[in-house]
Design a protein around this motif. Structure first.
Motif, PDB file in Angstrom:
ATOM      1  N   UNK A  89       3.931   4.795  -0.699  1.00  0.00           N
ATOM      2  CA  UNK A  89       5.328   4.941  -0.273  1.00  0.00           C
ATOM      3  C   UNK A  89       5.423   4.617   1.208  1.00  0.00           C
ATOM      4  N   UNK A  90       6.500   3.941   1.609  1.00  0.00           N
ATOM      5  CA  UNK A  90       6.806   3.726   3.029  1.00  0.00           C
ATOM      6  C   UNK A  90       8.274   4.074   3.226  1.00  0.00           C
ATOM      7  N   UNK A  91       8.537   5.155   3.920  1.00  0.00           N
ATOM      8  CA  UNK A  91       9.897   5.679   4.030  1.00  0.00           C
ATOM      9  C   UNK A  91      10.243   6.067   5.458  1.00  0.00           C
ATOM     10  N   UNK A  92      11.503   5.966   5.786  1.00  0.00           N
ATOM     11  CA  UNK A  92      11.994   6.390   7.104  1.00  0.00           C
ATOM     12  C   UNK A  92      12.163   7.899   7.190  1.00  0.00           C
ATOM     13  N   UNK A 149      -6.218 -13.737 -12.540  1.00  0.00           N
ATOM     14  CA  UNK A 149      -4.977 -13.249 -11.967  1.00  0.00           C
ATOM     15  C   UNK A 149      -5.277 -12.362 -10.759  1.00  0.00           C
ATOM     16  N   UNK A 150      -4.460 -12.465  -9.744  1.00  0.00           N
ATOM     17  CA  UNK A 150      -4.612 -11.685  -8.525  1.00  0.00           C
ATOM     18  C   UNK A 150      -3.898 -10.345  -8.688  1.00  0.00           C
ATOM     19  N   UNK A 151      -4.631  -9.252  -8.520  1.00  0.00           N
ATOM     20  CA  UNK A 151      -4.036  -7.925  -8.629  1.00  0.00           C
ATOM     21  C   UNK A 151      -3.189  -7.634  -7.392  1.00  0.00           C
ATOM     22  N   UNK A 152      -1.995  -7.120  -7.606  1.00  0.00           N
ATOM     23  CA  UNK A 152      -1.068  -6.835  -6.515  1.00  0.00           C
ATOM     24  C   UNK A 152      -1.167  -5.379  -6.067  1.00  0.00           C
ATOM     25  N   UNK A 153      -0.650  -5.119  -4.885  1.00  0.00           N
ATOM     26  CA  UNK A 153      -0.453  -3.763  -4.415  1.00  0.00           C
ATOM     27  C   UNK A 153       1.034  -3.546  -4.221  1.00  0.00           C
ATOM     28  N   UNK A 154       1.492  -2.330  -4.438  1.00  0.00           N
ATOM     29  CA  UNK A 154       2.931  -2.056  -4.455  1.00  0.00           C
ATOM     30  C   UNK A 154       3.296  -1.026  -3.394  1.00  0.00           C
ATOM     31  N   UNK A 155       4.361  -1.316  -2.671  1.00  0.00           N
ATOM     32  CA  UNK A 155       4.923  -0.381  -1.697  1.00  0.00           C
ATOM     33  C   UNK A 155       6.324  -0.005  -2.152  1.00  0.00           C
ATOM     34  N   UNK A 156       6.560   1.273  -2.272  1.00  0.00           N
ATOM     35  CA  UNK A 156       7.884   1.771  -2.644  1.00  0.00           C
ATOM     36  C   UNK A 156       8.582   2.376  -1.433  1.00  0.00           C
ATOM     37  N   UNK A 157       9.781   1.905  -1.145  1.00  0.00           N
ATOM     38  CA  UNK A 157      10.677   2.716  -0.334  1.00  0.00           C
ATOM     39  C   UNK A 157      10.970   3.956  -1.173  1.00  0.00           C
ATOM     40  N   UNK A 158      11.490   4.995  -0.571  1.00  0.00           N
ATOM     41  CA  UNK A 158      11.705   6.221  -1.342  1.00  0.00           C
ATOM     42  C   UNK A 158      13.176   6.522  -1.586  1.00  0.00           C
ATOM     43  N   UNK A 159      13.914   6.848  -0.517  1.00  0.00           N
ATOM     44  CA  UNK A 159      15.313   7.254  -0.683  1.00  0.00           C
ATOM     45  C   UNK A 159      16.162   6.072  -1.105  1.00  0.00           C
ATOM     46  N   UNK A 160      16.877   6.220  -2.208  1.00  0.00           N
ATOM     47  CA  UNK A 160      17.683   5.128  -2.753  1.00  0.00           C
ATOM     48  C   UNK A 160      16.879   4.192  -3.633  1.00  0.00           C
ATOM     49  N   UNK A 216       2.588  14.817  -5.584  1.00  0.00           N
ATOM     50  CA  UNK A 216       1.124  14.757  -5.546  1.00  0.00           C
ATOM     51  C   UNK A 216       0.511  14.409  -6.904  1.00  0.00           C
ATOM     52  N   UNK A 217       1.316  14.346  -7.954  1.00  0.00           N
ATOM     53  CA  UNK A 217       0.827  13.859  -9.246  1.00  0.00           C
ATOM     54  C   UNK A 217       0.478  12.376  -9.168  1.00  0.00           C
ATOM     55  N   UNK A 218       1.141  11.660  -8.243  1.00  0.00           N
ATOM     56  CA  UNK A 218       0.963  10.203  -8.162  1.00  0.00           C
ATOM     57  C   UNK A 218       0.533   9.728  -6.774  1.00  0.00           C
ATOM     58  N   UNK A 219       0.851  10.482  -5.745  1.00  0.00           N
ATOM     59  CA  UNK A 219       0.599  10.035  -4.373  1.00  0.00           C
ATOM     60  C   UNK A 219      -0.207  11.072  -3.603  1.00  0.00           C
ATOM     61  N   UNK A 220      -1.311  10.634  -3.005  1.00  0.00           N
ATOM     62  CA  UNK A 220      -1.960  11.467  -2.010  1.00  0.00           C
ATOM     63  C   UNK A 220      -1.061  11.484  -0.772  1.00  0.00           C
ATOM     64  N   UNK A 221      -1.076  12.592  -0.044  1.00  0.00           N
ATOM     65  CA  UNK A 221      -0.209  12.690   1.125  1.00  0.00           C
ATOM     66  C   UNK A 221      -0.501  11.576   2.119  1.00  0.00           C
TER      67      UNK A 221
END
Length: 221
Positions: free
Chosen positions: A110-113, A1-12, A129-134
């Motif tokens: 995260x990728x956010x405007x 199985x191919x491991x995925x990478x995930x991008x989260x928008x933030x607001x909403x 910062x518990x989950x995301x490096x700046x």
């Protein structure tokens, strides 16, 4: 199985704050003699960069200083409204999801405007910062075009070090979904946090109304 990478928008998406942003914009617009319906805000504001929104609203060439001043005025009003909430927190189920992704060693960013003033606010108030490096938070630093252009997501893919086809993007806004497609995302998960109109994608992408609907098989196909 191919491991995925995930991008989260933030607001909403990870933070269900659309109504707070709408209220902050309402207050800002009133102070400057404007008025927009929620539908107009959905079309002209959500997912876009503040610089683009302000140029559109004022229909004139604003100086960089004016854009920065107006943007901060609106965002400080938004932060004030956030602080009035007794339990200002990530959307239900998000913390469980992020913890599980960390346990399974699935990379995510995260990728956010949002601008740096809100990123620092979220890191402080929501303990991101518990989950995301700046450096794993892609934000509006003035060097990229806003959604529906793919720039934010392409930079996030670069941080993940994976191709678009191996990327899953979580989005709530129309402009964000279009940006995800333009970036070549392999899968888009639509987060319906505000009863949006997603008829154009209803047969194409999964639509969730809460994060307990996550199918973890999505991340390992």
């Amino acid at each position: 199985m191919k491991r995925k990478g995930i991008i989260f928008d933030f607001n909403g998406t990870l933070l269900w704050d659309t109504q707070l942003h709408n209220r902050a914009w309402d207050n800002f617009l009133k102070n400057h003699g404007f008025s927009l319906s929620d539908e107009e805000k959905h079309q002209r504001i959500h997912g876009r960069l503040n610089s683009e929104i302000l140029k559109d609203l004022f229909e004139s060439k604003l100086t960089r200083e004016e854009i920065e001043r107006y943007a901060l005025e609106k965002e400080y009003e938004y932060q004030r409204l956030c602080k009035e909430i007794n339990e200002f927190s990530l959307a239900e189920g998000v913390i469980e999801l992020l913890n599980k992704l960390k346990e399974q060693d699935i990379p995510f960013v995260i990728a956010t405007a949002s601008g740096i003033e809100n990123i620092e606010f979220y890191i402080r108030e929501l303990e991101l910062n518990k989950w995301f490096k700046k450096e794993h938070i892609v934000y509006n630093d003035g060097s990229m075009r806003g959604k529906p252009f793919p720039d934010l997501f392409l930079r996030a893919m670069g941080i993940l070090g994976i191709e678009g086809k191996d990327t899953i993007i979580f989005e709530d806004s129309i402009s964000g979904i279009k940006a995800a497609e333009a970036a070549g995302a392999g899968k888009v998960i639509i987060v319906d946090s505000n009863s949006g109109d997603y008829n154009s994608w209803i047969d194409k992408y999964p639509i969730i109304t809460h994060f307990h609907q996550i199918d973890y098989k999505w991340f390992n196909k």
